[in-house]
Scaffold this active site. Structure first.
Site, short mmCIF file in Angstrom:
data_model
loop_
_atom_site.label_atom_id
_atom_site.label_comp_id
_atom_site.label_asym_id
_atom_site.label_seq_id
_atom_site.Cartn_x
_atom_site.Cartn_y
_atom_site.Cartn_z
CB SER A 1 32.36 31.77 70.69
OG SER A 1 33.50 31.02 71.04
CE LYS B 1 33.38 28.47 68.73
NZ LYS B 1 33.77 28.90 67.38
CE LYS C 1 36.54 29.20 71.40
NZ LYS C 1 37.17 28.94 70.10
CG ASP D 1 37.94 27.53 63.11
OD1 ASP D 1 38.43 28.19 62.18
OD2 ASP D 1 37.80 28.02 64.26
O1 OSB Z 1 38.13 29.02 67.23
O2 OSB Z 1 36.39 29.99 66.58
C1 OSB Z 1 37.47 30.05 67.16
C2 OSB Z 1 37.99 33.51 68.69
C3 OSB Z 1 39.31 33.72 68.39
C4 OSB Z 1 40.03 32.73 67.74
C5 OSB Z 1 39.41 31.54 67.39
C6 OSB Z 1 38.07 31.32 67.67
C7 OSB Z 1 37.36 32.32 68.37
C8 OSB Z 1 35.99 32.17 68.79
C9 OSB Z 1 35.17 33.41 69.06
O3 OSB Z 1 35.48 31.10 69.02
C10 OSB Z 1 34.45 33.91 67.86
C11 OSB Z 1 33.84 35.27 68.09
O4 OSB Z 1 33.00 35.40 68.98
O5 OSB Z 1 34.20 36.22 67.37
MG MG Z 2 37.01 27.55 66.21
#
Ligand code: OSB
Ligand code: MG
Length: 371
Positions: free
Chosen positions: A135, A161, A163, A238
């Site tokens: 991510s 992924k 953001k 999510d």
């Molecule tokens: O929205 O998935 C999310 C991290 C912290 C809070 C929310 C999210 C995330 C991530 C990272 O996308 C997930 C990871 O690498 O642990």
């Molecule tokens: Mg998320």
């Protein structure tokens, strides 16, 4: 199994690189480690809401309060037959699923250790390696983003992924697509859009993304159904899915085609398993999300991802993607084929290092049952 003592340790780890999402930037990560002692065995869990209540309403401080004031007093000294039985003891406490998962997952670890089997076996897992992605936070420029993606592609991660937030969507994702036409890419908006932005998502449809994760309200499933009807790309929920009932309603409304299961967000392995089972019977894919967990939460995620319905790569990256040093031995290491190995020892299969708890610990709490 009688729950004899529970110990909490709040730790804080510095992130290797700060992580920017639509709701803010994070440089340091605090989580609560939960250790349960029961009839000669121990088990570890992790409560990992974000430091502040900006992903959902929980924070590290609310989880500490709920654990110490409401959950621990309800389970201490009680006997349970299965880890999921703990839920009935504290069901009167509404919500606060991250806090609950720290406790329930410590019990899952303890039960697996008592039986001498890996947690994956107790959960019904079918894999010894899991495919993982990464991510990636919002970068200064689309060019910077392409360079960061390139580094992770080289390491072998199976999907990227990205953001996004309003104003940082089409440009960034087009740049990634141009540089990597064949790499699986998805976008996570963390609830930063509204139905007025439907045309943006219709434009994004041209990029063949795997899914749009949580584009709309953090507690919405109605508007997401309207968005899903207007776009080709699957919507993934999510933030909005807290319970198996939420999942059932979201599917009934066609609010999503995919669910990101975070074991913390839904209160522990029992509910995570129920959501997984529901999606499997509907032949809809799930994947395991992450919360920048320490090695304890990461190990729980890895065991969870061995269930058959986890057919898409998850967010559980290797430990060195997040932290210079983990609190467990062995830390999770990425294989060249973009997988992580599932630990084979009893329980979560990793051990918490006491000197690291001392080094990174910020506060502790201990409660013992009267004998
Ligand atoms: O929205 O998935 C999310 C991290 C912290 C809070 C929310 C999210 C995330 C991530 C990272 O996308 C997930 C990871 O690498 O642990
Ligand atoms: Mg998320």
């Amino acid at each position: 199994m009688r729950i004899e003592a529970i110990e909490l340790t709040q730790i804080e780890l510095a992130l290797k690189a700060s992580f920017e999402t639509s709701f803010g930037t994070m440089d340091r990560r605090r989580v609560i480690l939960v250790k349960v002692l029961a009839e000669g065995v121990y088990g570890w869990g992790e409560a990992s809401p974000l430091n502040d209540p900006d992903y959902n309403y929980e924070s590290v401080d609310t989880a500490w309060l709920i654990l110490t004031q409401y959950l621990i007093p309800r389970v201490l000294g009680r006997s349970i037959e299965r880890p999921g039985d703990a839920i009935a003891l504290y069901n009167g406490v509404r919500g606060h699923y991250f806090a609950k998962s720290g406790l329930e997952n410590a019990l899952w670890d303890a039960f697996a250790r008592a039986q001498g089997v890996p947690l994956a076996r107790l959960l019904g897992g079918v894999r010894d390696r899991i495919e993982v992605g990464v991510s990636i936070g919002i970068q200064k420029t689309p060019g910077d983003l392409v360079r960061v993606v390139e580094g992770f592609v080289r390491q072998g991660y199976k999907r990227m992924k990205i953001k996004i937030k309003p104003g940082r969507d089409l440009g960034d994702l087009r740049a990634v697509r141009r540089a990597f036409p064949d790499v699986p890419v998805m976008a996570d908006a963390n609830s930063s859009y509204t139905l007025r932005d439907v045309p943006t998502f219709q434009s994004l449809d041209e990029l063949n993304l795997m899914m749009y994760e949580q584009p709309l309200g953090w507690d919405d499933i109605i508007d997401h159904a309207q968005l899903q009807a207007a776009v080709r790309t699957p919507v993934c929920l999510d933030e909005s899915i807290h319970t198996p009932d939420d999942a059932r309603k979201a599917i009934a409304l066609n609010a999503c085609q995919i669910i990101n299961i975070k074991v913390g967000r839904v209160g522990g392995h029992q509910a995570a398993k129920e959501i997984h089972d529901l999606m499997l019977t509907r032949q809809l894919p799930v994947w395991c999300g992450g919360m920048f967990e320490s090695g304890v939460g990461r190990a729980h995620n890895i065991h969870l991802t061995t269930l058959p319905g986890y057919t898409l790569p998850g967010d559980t990256s290797a430990s060195d993607r997040y932290y210079y040093e983990d609190v467990v031995d062995e830390p999770a290491v990425l294989n060249p084929d973009g997988t992580l190995c599932v630990p084979t020892g009893p329980g979560i299969g990793v051990e918490v290092l006491p000197d690291r708890l001392k080094k990174y610990g910020q506060r502790t709490y201990l409660a013992r049952a009267s004998s």
